[in-house]
Design a protein around this motif. Structure first.
Motif, PDB file in Angstrom:
ATOM      1  N   THR A 267       0.803  -1.221   0.000  1.00 31.18           N
ATOM      2  CA  THR A 267       0.000   0.000   0.000  1.00 31.18           C
ATOM      3  C   THR A 267       0.840   1.277   0.000  1.00 31.18           C
ATOM      4  OG1 THR A 267      -0.145  -0.082   2.426  1.00 31.18           O
ATOM      5  CG2 THR A 267      -1.914  -1.124   1.172  1.00 31.18           C
ATOM      6  N   SER A 268       2.171   1.116   0.005  1.00 29.33           N
ATOM      7  CA  SER A 268       3.043   2.283   0.052  1.00 29.33           C
ATOM      8  C   SER A 268       3.061   3.013  -1.296  1.00 29.33           C
ATOM      9  CB  SER A 268       4.467   1.860   0.426  1.00 29.33           C
ATOM     10  OG  SER A 268       5.351   2.960   0.374  1.00 29.33           O
ATOM     11  N   SER A 269       2.964   4.330  -1.226  1.00 28.49           N
ATOM     12  CA  SER A 269       3.019   5.149  -2.442  1.00 28.49           C
ATOM     13  C   SER A 269       4.364   5.860  -2.574  1.00 28.49           C
ATOM     14  CB  SER A 269       1.887   6.183  -2.426  1.00 28.49           C
ATOM     15  OG  SER A 269       1.986   7.014  -1.276  1.00 28.49           O
ATOM     16  N   LEU A 270       5.308   5.490  -1.725  1.00 24.91           N
ATOM     17  CA  LEU A 270       6.641   6.091  -1.756  1.00 24.91           C
ATOM     18  C   LEU A 270       7.349   5.745  -3.063  1.00 24.91           C
ATOM     19  CD1 LEU A 270       8.842   7.662  -0.161  1.00 24.91           C
ATOM     20  CD2 LEU A 270       9.638   5.424   0.670  1.00 24.91           C
ATOM     21  N   THR A 271       7.891   6.752  -3.723  1.00 22.73           N
ATOM     22  CA  THR A 271       8.589   6.540  -4.997  1.00 22.73           C
ATOM     23  C   THR A 271      10.070   6.274  -4.749  1.00 22.73           C
ATOM     24  OG1 THR A 271       7.051   7.999  -6.150  1.00 22.73           O
ATOM     25  CG2 THR A 271       9.141   7.528  -7.241  1.00 22.73           C
TER      26      THR A 271
END
Length: 325
Positions: A267-271
């Motif tokens: 669920t992480s949206s970290l790029t």
């Protein structure tokens, strides 16, 4: 605690139950099973079909599903008397694949790839909340997830206690001896066949119980993706190895931790710099890479490493406190 977190923790508890059932047979006796999802699937699908098609109550359906999975454990246990290593692993690997095909052959009854509709809930939540309120239990049970969290927690602790007692008894000692040197155990007059079949039977029974209860909760559903696919078996094996095979406690705790780490990555949206992709997009690559690193540096698993570390620190503390002559 937020409802979403409780829902995640409920699902994580079931993964811990699955891992404990695998560790009981594979971690202690050394009989490697790569298709343990067959027991989860048999228990779950049996309970769901009985409820949806025949109107049987969830509790009775779970009981029948548990028995069916136990019988499957006996059936798989007998080939284990003659086969070892990759040969036994291949049989257990094929079994859930066959079950997936059976589900697809009878989509009307078993739902096919799409799965079955959710069966009735394990417990009447509204009635339970009313009873708890009458005895002065102060809580805001506005969501069924809260009730099912306690159901999953109770089942998790009961299964853990059962496995813990068995593995710390003479049965666990014989299981471990079979894993280390089966011929030596046999030469001592112990009926190895009886204990190996018993291990598979009990493992299948508990796995079926967890699978049957799982589909009657809001976090689970009777589908091949959640019960029968090979990835389910692989996750259980990875969890048990990371936690520490042959410990019960390690797989139980690792199952819960695994679920939250996997969910956080997905669920992480970290790029990620340079790659220009989000963590969620390559979450499984990152997770399995992390698992490989842990296994490389801690081949026995996390719990045995922590035990060794604690013993080492205790010895150092003892050496420091002893007076020098």
């Amino acid at each position: 605690m937020p409802i979403l977190t409780l829902r995640q923790l409920t699902a994580a508890l079931f993964l811990g139950m699955f891992a404990m059932s695998w560790d009981y047979v594979s971690g202690y006796t050394g009989q490697l099973s790569f298709g343990h999802s067959m027991f989860f699937g048999i228990g779950g699908y049996t309970a769901a079909v009985l409820n949806l098609e025949l109107g049987i109550s969830p509790l009775l359906g779970i009981l029948i599903g548990t028995i069916a999975a136990g019988i499957a454990g006996i059936i798989v246990g007998y080939p284990a008397l003659r086969l070892k290593g990759p040969y036994l692993g291949l049989i257990t690997l094929i079994a859930p694949i066959v079950l997936v095909q059976i589900v697809n052959i009878f989509p009307g009854t078993l739902g096919g790839d799409a799965g079955l509709p959710s069966p009735a809930g394990l417990i009447p939540v509204d009635d339970t909340i009313a009873v708890l309120s009458t005895i002065g239990f102060e809580t805001s049970f506005e969501h069924q997830t809260v009730v099912y969290y306690y159901v999953a927690l109770f089942l998790f602790l009961a299964i853990y206690a059962l496995f813990y007692v068995f593995t710390r008894s003479y049965i666990g000692s014989i299981f471990t001896a079979i894993r280390e040197d089966e011929d030596a155990v046999r030469s001592s007059g112990i009926n190895v066949a009886k204990f190996k079949v018993f291990a598979f039977t009990m493992s299948g029974t508990i796995g079926g119980l967890a699978g049957a209860a799982f589909v009657h909760t809001p976090v689970g559903e009777p589908s091949v993706g959640e019960l029968l696919y090979i990835v389910v078996s692989i996750e259980v094996v990875i969890v048990s190895i990371l936690g520490g095979m042959g410990t019960i406690t390690g797989p139980a705790v690792a199952g819960i931790a695994y679920y939250f780490v996997r969910d956080a990555l997905q669920t992480s949206s970290l790029t990620i710099p340079l790659l220009d992709v989000t963590v969620g997009h390559i979450s499984m690559v990152l997770f399995f890479s992390l698992a490989l690193l842990i296994l490389f540096f801690l081949p026995k698993g996390i719990l045995p490493w922590l035990e060794d570390l604690s013993h080492e620190l205790a010895e150092r503390r003892t050496d420091q406190t002893e007076p020098t002559s």
